[in-house]
Write an enzyme that holds these catalytic residues in place. Structure first.
Site, PDB file in Angstrom:
ATOM      1  N   PRO A   2       0.832  -1.214   0.000  1.00 23.05           N
ATOM      2  CA  PRO A   2       0.000   0.000   0.000  1.00 23.05           C
ATOM      3  C   PRO A   2       0.863   1.260   0.000  1.00 23.05           C
ATOM      4  O   PRO A   2       1.834   1.350   0.737  1.00 23.05           O
ATOM      5  CB  PRO A   2      -0.780  -0.103   1.315  1.00 23.05           C
ATOM      6  CG  PRO A   2      -0.661  -1.520   1.746  1.00 23.05           C
ATOM      7  CD  PRO A   2       0.606  -2.058   1.167  1.00 23.05           C
ATOM      8  N   HIS A 106      -6.094 -14.437   9.497  1.00 19.06           N
ATOM      9  CA  HIS A 106      -4.920 -13.601   9.693  1.00 19.06           C
ATOM     10  C   HIS A 106      -5.206 -12.396  10.595  1.00 19.06           C
ATOM     11  O   HIS A 106      -4.507 -11.395  10.530  1.00 19.06           O
ATOM     12  CB  HIS A 106      -4.364 -13.148   8.346  1.00 19.06           C
ATOM     13  CG  HIS A 106      -3.953 -14.290   7.476  1.00 19.06           C
ATOM     14  ND1 HIS A 106      -4.434 -14.475   6.187  1.00 19.06           N
ATOM     15  CD2 HIS A 106      -3.131 -15.338   7.730  1.00 19.06           C
ATOM     16  CE1 HIS A 106      -3.906 -15.588   5.687  1.00 19.06           C
ATOM     17  NE2 HIS A 106      -3.109 -16.123   6.597  1.00 19.06           N
ATOM     18  N   ARG A 125       1.167 -11.288   6.143  1.00 20.19           N
ATOM     19  CA  ARG A 125       2.631 -11.457   6.157  1.00 20.19           C
ATOM     20  C   ARG A 125       3.300 -10.827   7.372  1.00 20.19           C
ATOM     21  O   ARG A 125       4.509 -10.958   7.545  1.00 20.19           O
ATOM     22  CB  ARG A 125       3.205 -10.907   4.851  1.00 20.19           C
ATOM     23  CG  ARG A 125       2.596 -11.649   3.643  1.00 20.19           C
ATOM     24  CD  ARG A 125       3.155 -11.172   2.341  1.00 20.19           C
ATOM     25  NE  ARG A 125       4.580 -11.460   2.224  1.00 20.19           N
ATOM     26  CZ  ARG A 125       5.341 -11.045   1.222  1.00 20.19           C
ATOM     27  NH1 ARG A 125       4.806 -10.311   0.266  1.00 20.19           N
ATOM     28  NH2 ARG A 125       6.611 -11.343   1.174  1.00 20.19           N
ATOM     29  N   ARG A 167      21.996  15.164  -5.226  1.00 23.94           N
ATOM     30  CA  ARG A 167      22.343  13.788  -4.886  1.00 23.94           C
ATOM     31  C   ARG A 167      22.759  12.963  -6.103  1.00 23.94           C
ATOM     32  O   ARG A 167      22.134  13.052  -7.159  1.00 23.94           O
ATOM     33  CB  ARG A 167      21.145  13.103  -4.208  1.00 23.94           C
ATOM     34  CG  ARG A 167      20.750  13.780  -2.918  1.00 23.94           C
ATOM     35  CD  ARG A 167      19.485  13.167  -2.345  1.00 23.94           C
ATOM     36  NE  ARG A 167      19.728  11.871  -1.729  1.00 23.94           N
ATOM     37  CZ  ARG A 167      18.750  11.084  -1.265  1.00 23.94           C
ATOM     38  NH1 ARG A 167      17.494  11.446  -1.381  1.00 23.94           N
ATOM     39  NH2 ARG A 167      19.037   9.939  -0.697  1.00 23.94           N
ATOM     40  N   ARG A 277      14.453  -3.194  -6.922  1.00 20.84           N
ATOM     41  CA  ARG A 277      13.040  -3.077  -7.286  1.00 20.84           C
ATOM     42  C   ARG A 277      12.877  -3.068  -8.801  1.00 20.84           C
ATOM     43  O   ARG A 277      13.728  -2.554  -9.520  1.00 20.84           O
ATOM     44  CB  ARG A 277      12.458  -1.785  -6.709  1.00 20.84           C
ATOM     45  CG  ARG A 277      12.736  -1.566  -5.228  1.00 20.84           C
ATOM     46  CD  ARG A 277      12.033  -2.593  -4.368  1.00 20.84           C
ATOM     47  NE  ARG A 277      10.578  -2.551  -4.513  1.00 20.84           N
ATOM     48  CZ  ARG A 277       9.789  -1.742  -3.821  1.00 20.84           C
ATOM     49  NH1 ARG A 277      10.300  -0.906  -2.954  1.00 20.84           N
ATOM     50  NH2 ARG A 277       8.489  -1.769  -4.005  1.00 20.84           N
TER      51      ARG A 277
END
Ligand SMILES: [Zn+2]
Length: 287
Positions: A2, A106, A125, A167, A277
Site C-alpha cells: 500500500p 490472519h 505477512r 544527490r 526493485r
C-alpha cells in the site's frame, strides 16, 4: 505494498467508522504486530482501553488515530496527544466488523468498541505494525525521520527538488526514499516518472530544477487521481475497510505493463531493475 492513496483510503474508512468510538478492550493475537510498542503486548492493550477515538492523521504511508480519555465534543480536535500509529506493511488491512463475526485467519489485533463494533487489524505477512505513542503537534513522535508527503503544509517542493539535484542517486531510488519524500512506492514512482518523461536510472544531479519541480507535480497528480479511484488493487490483499478493491489499476500507464504498448507512443513498455526493485518505463518517452 500500500502506498499513500491506499493508506489514505483506509484512514478515511476507519475515521468515518470509529471517530467518537470508545475502546472497551484490545486483544493481540500475534505479538509481532505490536513489536514496535516498546512497553510490550500487555501494555499495548492496557493503554488503549477506555480511550476515545477523536480523529486521525497520516504522513506518507503511516496513518494514526488520535485518542483521548474524554469524549470530544462534535468535530473538535483532540486535547490529548496519545496516538495509535499503524503501518500496513505489505499486506496489512483494517476491517470494520460487528462483534461476533467469525475471526479471519490472519486477524492479528482486535480492537473492541463499546458500541459492539470491532476494528480488526488483519495482516497475512505480518510486516505491518501498530504502536501507541505521543503526538508532537505535527506527527507522532516515532515518525520524526519520515519526510512530509506532497499533501502536507510542511512539504516544500522547491527545497525537495533542490535536494534531489544535490544527490548522486537514481531518481527512482530517491522517490522511494521516505526520508526525502514520503508516501510514494514502486507503482506511483513508475507512473510519475513516465508522466514526467524521466528515466528512473537518471541521477538526481542530472536533472534541472524545472524538470524536478515538474516531476513533483506529476507525483502529486498521480497520487490524487489514485486516491479518487480508491487506490490501486495491485493484489487481493489491498482492500478498503469494507473489503472492496480500489479502481486505479486500469489507469496505470507503465506499472505491470511490460511488453504492452506505451499509451503515448505505442513503443513496448520495458521492465528493468533499479536497486532491488523492478521499474517499468517507455524507452522512447523516458530518457
Ligand atoms: Zn512512450
Amino acid at each position: 505494498m500500500p502506498e499513500l492513496p491506499e493508506v489514505e483510503t483506509v484512514r478515511r474508512g476507519v475515521d468515518a467508522a470509529f471517530r467518537g468510538g470508545l475502546i472497551s478492550a484490545v486483544e493481540v493475537y500475534n505479538p509481532r504486530s505490536v513489536r514496535r510498542h516498546a512497553a510490550g503486548v500487555d501494555d499495548f492493550a492496557a493503554c488503549l482501553r477506555g480511550l476515545t477515538v477523536t480523529g486521525s492523521g497520516r504522513r506518507g504511508k503511516f496513518m494514526w488515530l488520535h485518542l483521548d480519555a474524554e469524549p470530544s465534543s462534535a468535530g473538535e480536535l483532540p486535547g490529548g496527544d496519545r496516538v495509535l500509529v499503524c503501518h500496513l506493511g505489505m499486506s496489512g488491512q483494517f476491517r470494520v466488523m460487528d462483534a461476533g463475526a467469525e475471526a479471519h485467519r490472519h486477524l492479528r489485533v482486535r480492537v473492541r468498541f463499546a458500541d459492539e463494533r470491532e476494528l480488526w487489524f488483519v495482516d497475512q505477512r505480518t510486516f505491518g505494525f501498530l504502536e501507541v505513542t505521543d503526538h508532537d503537534g505535527t506527527v507522532p513522535k516515532t515518525l520524526g525521520h519520515i519526510a512530509p508527503d506532497v499533501f502536507e503544509p510542511e512539504f516544500d517542493a522547491e527545497r525537495c527538488a533542490a535536494r534531489l539535484r544535490s544527490r548522486r542517486i537514481e531518481v527512482k531510488k530517491a522517490l522511494l526514499d521516505q526520508g526525502w519524500i514520503s508516501g510514494v512506492g514502486n507503482i506511483y514512482a513508475d507512473e510519475a516518472l513516465w508522466r514526467a518523461g524521466i528515466r528512473g536510472r537518471r541521477l538526481g544531479e542530472r536533472i534541472s530544477q524545472r524538470k524536478a519541480m515538474e516531476l513533483l507535480g506529476h507525483v502529486r497528480a498521480v497520487l490524487e487521481e489514485a486516491l479518487e479511484a480508491g487506490g490501486t488493487s495491485f493484489d487481493p490483499l489491498y482492500v478498503r475497510v469494507n473489503g472492496e478493491s480500489g479502481y486505479f489499476s486500469r489507469e496505470l500507464a507503465v506499472y505491470g505493463r511490460a511488453g504492452q504498448p506505451c499509451r503515448r507512443c505505442g513503443t513496448s513498455i520495458r521492465r528493468e531493475v533499479i536497486g532491488d526493485r523492478s521499474a517499468h518505463y517507455c524507452p522512447k518517452c523516458q530518457r
